[in-house]
Scaffold this motif. Structure first.
Motif, PDB file in Angstrom:
ATOM      1  N   LYS A  31       0.838  -1.212   0.000  1.00 49.64           N
ATOM      2  CA  LYS A  31       0.000   0.000   0.000  1.00 49.64           C
ATOM      3  C   LYS A  31       0.867   1.254   0.000  1.00 49.64           C
ATOM      4  O   LYS A  31       0.543   2.250  -0.655  1.00 49.64           O
ATOM      5  N   LEU A  32       1.983   1.213   0.728  1.00 55.33           N
ATOM      6  CA  LEU A  32       2.900   2.352   0.739  1.00 55.33           C
ATOM      7  C   LEU A  32       3.506   2.574  -0.654  1.00 55.33           C
ATOM      8  O   LEU A  32       3.619   3.709  -1.122  1.00 55.33           O
ATOM      9  N   LYS A  33       3.903   1.484  -1.320  1.00 55.48           N
ATOM     10  CA  LYS A  33       4.465   1.600  -2.664  1.00 55.48           C
ATOM     11  C   LYS A  33       3.418   2.119  -3.655  1.00 55.48           C
ATOM     12  O   LYS A  33       3.732   2.898  -4.563  1.00 55.48           O
ATOM     13  N   GLN A  34       2.171   1.682  -3.472  1.00 54.49           N
ATOM     14  CA  GLN A  34       1.089   2.182  -4.330  1.00 54.49           C
ATOM     15  C   GLN A  34       0.849   3.668  -4.087  1.00 54.49           C
ATOM     16  O   GLN A  34       0.607   4.436  -5.017  1.00 54.49           O
ATOM     17  N   LYS A  35       0.939   4.063  -2.824  1.00 52.94           N
ATOM     18  CA  LYS A  35       0.777   5.479  -2.492  1.00 52.94           C
ATOM     19  C   LYS A  35       1.891   6.305  -3.124  1.00 52.94           C
ATOM     20  O   LYS A  35       1.640   7.393  -3.665  1.00 52.94           O
ATOM     21  N   LYS A  36       3.112   5.792  -3.078  1.00 55.04           N
ATOM     22  CA  LYS A  36       4.255   6.476  -3.686  1.00 55.04           C
ATOM     23  C   LYS A  36       4.039   6.632  -5.187  1.00 55.04           C
ATOM     24  O   LYS A  36       4.261   7.714  -5.757  1.00 55.04           O
ATOM     25  N   GLN A  37       3.596   5.586  -5.867  1.00 51.08           N
ATOM     26  CA  GLN A  37       3.359   5.647  -7.298  1.00 51.08           C
ATOM     27  C   GLN A  37       2.263   6.658  -7.642  1.00 51.08           C
ATOM     28  O   GLN A  37       2.380   7.438  -8.591  1.00 51.08           O
ATOM     29  N   THR A  38       1.194   6.647  -6.844  1.00 53.00           N
ATOM     30  CA  THR A  38       0.088   7.596  -7.076  1.00 53.00           C
ATOM     31  C   THR A  38       0.571   9.032  -6.932  1.00 53.00           C
ATOM     32  O   THR A  38       0.227   9.908  -7.743  1.00 53.00           O
ATOM     33  N   LEU A  39       1.366   9.306  -5.908  1.00 50.38           N
ATOM     34  CA  LEU A  39       1.908  10.659  -5.697  1.00 50.38           C
ATOM     35  C   LEU A  39       2.806  11.068  -6.861  1.00 50.38           C
ATOM     36  O   LEU A  39       2.757  12.225  -7.317  1.00 50.38           O
ATOM     37  N   GLU A  40       3.616  10.147  -7.356  1.00 47.69           N
ATOM     38  CA  GLU A  40       4.501  10.459  -8.488  1.00 47.69           C
ATOM     39  C   GLU A  40       3.688  10.745  -9.746  1.00 47.69           C
ATOM     40  O   GLU A  40       3.998  11.676 -10.503  1.00 47.69           O
TER      41      GLU A  40
END
Length: 494
Positions: A31-40
Motif C-alpha cells: 500500500k505504501l508503494k502504491q501510495k508512492k506511485q500515485t503521488l509520483e
C-alpha cells in the motif's frame, strides 16, 4: 542471521509456507508503494500542465508587444527595383534609385615576388560610414603558400573576401589576389599599421599603397543615391531603414517607385490564431483533468501483480489507474474559472467597451469544452483591417500597475497574472525539476512515504526471519522426536 532448514525433518515446504504468510504481512508495504506511485503520477500530471503554462507565457509576451498589432505590409510598384518591409507607424512613400551601393575592390599587380616570411600583419580597418578604425592582425609563416595567405585573410576580421586567380595584364596571364569588401559604400579603408606590413603587402603580394599607407582600390566603393519623397540622400548599403520602412534596392530606376503601406492583416491574424490555439490546448487539458473519470478499483500494480501481466495488460491497467488523479482539483478549477473571466470580461479603453465577441472570437457551445475559443476568421480579419488599434487595445490595454482597475487591463495583462499565479500554486504543490523534495507538498509526502517504506522493509525482514526461526525450531524438535522414536523402536526390537 537465522539458519534456514527447509523442512528436512517435517517434510513441509517451509519456503512456500513462509512466502504465503509474508504475502499477508507485506500488504502494508504494498500500500505504501502504491501510495508512492500515485503521488509520483499526480506530481507528473501537475508538471505536464505547468509545461503548457510556461509555453503559453512565452507567447503572452509576444501578445503584449505593440509591434504584434502594428505589422505592416509594403507593396512596391516595381519589385524588380525596390522591395520594402514596414513596422509600426510606417507610412507610404516614393523612391527613385539613381545609383546602387557598391563595394571597394583591391587587386595586386602580380605575385611573382612572393617568398613568404614569419611575421604578424597589422591593419587599421575602417568600415564605410564608420568613424573609428578596428585593429586586425594576421599571423603568417614562412611555410605558408599563397593559398594559405588567401585562407587566412578570409578567416580574419579584415572585412574582405579574398580570391587568387590569373588575369590578363595585356601581354600575359599573371597570378593575382583580389580583395572585395564585404560592406558596400564609400569611405572605407584598409591601412597598414606598420612599415613591415606595408612592405609584405607591396613587395610579396603586389598591392599598392598611398602616402598614408592605405590600400589603393582598383575600384572605389560607392554609396547608393536615392530620392525618397523628393528628398535626395546617400546610403552606404542597399538595405536601409527610413521612417520605419526598410528598403531593399535591387536596380536603378528612371522614375519614382511607389511603396504603399497597409496593415498586414494576415500576420496579425496568425499571431492571434497561434495564441488561441495554444490557449485552447491548455484549457482542454485542464478541463480533461478536472472531469477525468476516477476508477477506484484500479490502483497501482504491486510487483507481484505486474509480473503476472503482459506489457499490454500493464499499459491498459495503468491508463485507468492514472485517470482522475486531478479530478475536481481546486488549483485547476480556480485557474479555469479565472481564465474564462479574463477573456469574457469587457475591456474599457477611453470610455469604449471592447469584448471578444465584437472581434469574432467566441466560446464553444460544447459543455465539456468550457472556455474553449473559436475564431470567425472573416470577422476577425475585417476588424484587424478596419481598426488594428482597437485589436491592440483589446489584448494589451493598460499597464501592469496594481492600482489600475481590472476592466482597464487588456486580456493579455489579466491573463499573464492568472498564468503566473497558477504556475506558482502548482509548483507549491508539485514542484519543478530544480526544486528539492522539501520545497513542495507532494515532495514532502514522497519523502515521508520513502521513510515508511524503508521502515517497513526492515520490519518485514525481521518478521520473515522470525517465521523461519520458528519453523527451524519446529523442524529440529521433529527431528529429535524422530531420532527418539527410532531409538525406542530399536530397543523394543531387541
Amino acid at each position: 542471521m537465522v539458519t534456514r532448514i527447509s523442512g528436512l525433518a517435517s517434510g513441509m515446504d517451509i519456503d512456500e509456507i513462509v512466502s504465503k504468510l509474508m504475502k499477508t504481512e507485506r500488504a502494508p508495504l504494498d500500500k505504501l508503494k502504491q501510495k508512492k506511485q500515485t503521488l509520483e503520477w499526480q506530481r507528473d500530471s501537475y508538471r505536464e500542465i505547468n509545461t503548457k503554462i510556461k509555453d503559453l507565457q512565452e507567447l503572452t509576451y509576444t501578445m503584449l508587444r505593440p509591434s504584434t498589432y502594428g505589422a505592416k505590409k509594403v507593396t512596391s510598384s516595381d519589385e524588380s527595383a525596390v522591395t520594402a518591409t514596414g513596422t509600426t507607424n510606417a507610412a507610404s512613400s516614393t523612391i527613385q534609385v539613381n545609383r546602387l551601393a557598391s563595394a571597394a575592390t583591391y587587386k595586386s599587380s602580380n605575385l611573382s615576388g612572393y617568398t613568404g616570411s614569419d611575421q604578424t600583419l597589422a591593419f587599421q580597418v575602417t568600415a564605410p560610414g564608420a568613424t573609428e578604425a578596428k585593429k586586425i592582425e594576421i599571423k603568417v609563416a614562412s611555410t605558408d603558400t599563397l593559398d594559405d595567405i588567401v585562407s587566412k585573410i578570409n578567416s580574419s576580421g579584415l572585412g574582405v573576401t579574398a580570391i587568387k586567380d590569373k588575369i590578363y595584364n595585356g601581354s600575359e596571364y599573371v597570378e593575382t589576389i583580389a580583395l572585395t569588401s564585404k560592406a558596400t559604400g564609400a569611405g572605407g579603408s584598409i591601412q597598414a599599421a606598420d612599415a613591415a606590413t606595408a612592405s609584405f603587402m607591396t613587395d610579396q603580394l603586389g598591392f599598392a599603397f598611398d602616402s598614408g599607407n592605405k590600400l589603393v582600390a582598383s575600384q572605389e566603393g560607392k554609396n547608393a543615391e536615392v530620392v525618397i519623397n523628393g528628398l535626395q540622400m546617400e546610403k552606404t548599403s542597399n538595405n536601409f531603414t527610413v521612417n520605419n520602412v526598410t528598403y531593399t534596392l535591387k536596380n536603378t530606376t528612371k522614375s519614382a517607385v511607389s511603396l504603399d503601406v497597409s496593415t498586414d492583416v494576415d500576420t496579425i491574424f496568425n499571431q492571434i490564431k497561434d495564441f488561441v490555439t495554444k490557449y485552447n490546448d491548455l484549457v482542454d487539458t485542464i478541463n480533461g483533468k478536472l472531469t477525468e473519470e476516477k476508477y477506484r478499483d484500479y490502483t497501482p500494480l504491486t510487483d507481484e501483480q505486474r509480473e503476472a501481466m503482459s506489457d499490454k495488460q500493464v499499459e491498459l491497467w495503468e491508463e485507468k489507474a492514472k485517470s482522475g488523479l486531478l479530478r475536481n482539483d481546486t488549483i485547476l478549477s480556480g485557474a479555469a474559472n479565472q481564465m474564462r473571466t479574463d477573456f469574457y470580461s469587457n475591456v474599457s479603453v477611453n470610455g469604449e467597451s471592447l469584448n471578444l465577441t465584437q472581434f469574432g472570437i467566441t466560446t464553444s457551445s460544447t459543455y465539456n469544452q468550457r472556455g474553449h475559443l473559436e475564431i470567425n476568421e472573416e470577422k476577425l480579419k475585417a476588424k484587424i483591417a478596419e481598426d488594428p488599434d482597437a485589436v491592440a487595445n483589446l489584448f494589451m490595454a493598460g499597464t501592469s500597475s496594481k492600482d489600475e482597475s481590472y476592466n482597464e487591463k487588456g486580456i493579455m495583462r489579466r491573463f499573464q497574472s492568472v498564468l503566473t499565479d497558477t504556475k506558482k500554486q502548482i509548483e507549491g504543490k508539485a514542484g519543478n525539476s530544480s526544486m528539492s523534495t522539501n520545497d513542495y507538498s507532494i515532495g514532502k509526502n514522497l519523502k515521508q512515504v520513502a521513510t515508511d517504506i524503508s521502515t517497513w522493509t526492515d520490519r518485514l525482514a525481521q518478521i520473515e526471519n522470525r517465521y523461519y526461526a520458528k519453523f527451524t525450531t519446529m523442524d529440529k524438535a521433529i527431528q529429535k522426536l524422530n531420532e527418539q522414536s527410532t531409538y525406542i523402536s530399536q530397543m523394543l526390537g531387541q
